[in-house]
Scaffold this motif. Sequence first.
Motif, PDB file in Angstrom:
ATOM      1  N   SER A 175      -2.917  11.998   0.362  1.00  0.00           N
ATOM      2  CA  SER A 175      -3.786  12.775  -0.528  1.00  0.00           C
ATOM      3  C   SER A 175      -3.788  14.246  -0.125  1.00  0.00           C
ATOM      4  O   SER A 175      -3.652  15.144  -0.973  1.00  0.00           O
ATOM      5  CB  SER A 175      -5.208  12.220  -0.503  1.00  0.00           C
TER       6      SER A 175
ATOM      7  N   ALA B   3      -3.635   1.520   5.548  1.00  0.00           N
ATOM      8  CA  ALA B   3      -4.033   1.930   4.205  1.00  0.00           C
ATOM      9  C   ALA B   3      -4.938   3.165   4.252  1.00  0.00           C
ATOM     10  O   ALA B   3      -4.743   4.120   3.484  1.00  0.00           O
ATOM     11  CB  ALA B   3      -4.743   0.780   3.496  1.00  0.00           C
TER      12      ALA B   3
ATOM     13  N   LEU C 234       1.012   4.146  -2.967  1.00  0.00           N
ATOM     14  CA  LEU C 234       0.618   5.532  -2.712  1.00  0.00           C
ATOM     15  C   LEU C 234       1.788   6.501  -2.836  1.00  0.00           C
ATOM     16  O   LEU C 234       1.642   7.691  -2.548  1.00  0.00           O
ATOM     17  CB  LEU C 234      -0.019   5.645  -1.321  1.00  0.00           C
TER      18      LEU C 234
ATOM     19  N   TRP D 100      -3.705   6.780   2.812  1.00  0.00           N
ATOM     20  CA  TRP D 100      -4.463   7.399   1.718  1.00  0.00           C
ATOM     21  C   TRP D 100      -4.884   8.815   2.098  1.00  0.00           C
ATOM     22  O   TRP D 100      -4.712   9.757   1.318  1.00  0.00           O
ATOM     23  CB  TRP D 100      -5.690   6.563   1.374  1.00  0.00           C
ATOM     24  N   ASP D 101      -5.405   8.969   3.287  1.00  0.00           N
ATOM     25  CA  ASP D 101      -5.866  10.289   3.710  1.00  0.00           C
ATOM     26  C   ASP D 101      -4.699  11.278   3.803  1.00  0.00           C
ATOM     27  O   ASP D 101      -4.766  12.389   3.248  1.00  0.00           O
ATOM     28  CB  ASP D 101      -6.556  10.181   5.070  1.00  0.00           C
TER      29      ASP D 101
ATOM     30  N   THR E  88       0.826  -1.210   0.000  1.00  0.00           N
ATOM     31  CA  THR E  88       0.000   0.000   0.000  1.00  0.00           C
ATOM     32  C   THR E  88       0.859   1.259   0.000  1.00  0.00           C
ATOM     33  O   THR E  88       0.604   2.197  -0.758  1.00  0.00           O
ATOM     34  CB  THR E  88      -0.928   0.006   1.228  1.00  0.00           C
TER      35      THR E  88
END
Length: 246
Positions: free
Chosen positions: A193, A185, A73, A189-190, A69
């Motif tokens: 991003s 994960a 990312l 991601w948060d 992951t």
Amino acid sequence: MHAAQRTPPGPDDRRGRLQAYVDAHPLLRELTARRAARVVEVLERRLRSVTLVMENLSDPHNVSAVLRTAEGLGVSDIHVVEQPNKWEKNSQIAMGADRWIEVVRHQGLARCLGDLSAQGYALWAADVGPGCVPLDELPVDGKVALVFGSEHAGLSKRALALTDARFTIPITGFVESFNVSVSAALALWDVTSRRRRLLAASGVRGDLEDDALFDRADLYLRRAVRNAELIHQLEERGVLPRRAPA
């Protein structure tokens, strides 16, 4: 890496310097144009300002899922504290991700977190309970290290004491927790991003500094070629510098 952060270069000159390095690399002729372009694209977006620390994860499945992951990312490196459990990779889960992301292995928790803190990272412990900041409120205006504990017991008391603050992933269902690889994960991601949106406002897509950018480009090109004999010959002739074993 130093705690003091330099103003990142603009997108054109940064990508241009990376492209020029790749174009001049002795191994470029061994790659398809598409593969070489992919190396540049991935490196331009690599993030060093977001990292992840795993303390005492015992299940190779979970460790490898986190690794995959993080690489997917665009995270540059992750940190594994091998006390008491050694880092083990599950190749079927990792799917080669360990070829493209640096796994920094530590024998001591305090040294790991202390080094990251000295490099300017805010240390955020994944936890539950009163006092935790919701994940989407975790600040991303500086370097962030997300610290996760074992699958069963979570972070140790020592880890909680050594981190700067605690965050949690809000749960709106009946379950009380997520699997550690799922939690990692969601958090990655948060944070990545929101960090990317912040960088984009400054006109950049990633934040590896030039020395790390070119070093990683050399490594990626070698691994993309996957011809140990050719690389050895080029090193013997002085065309390629020798690299220490990874």
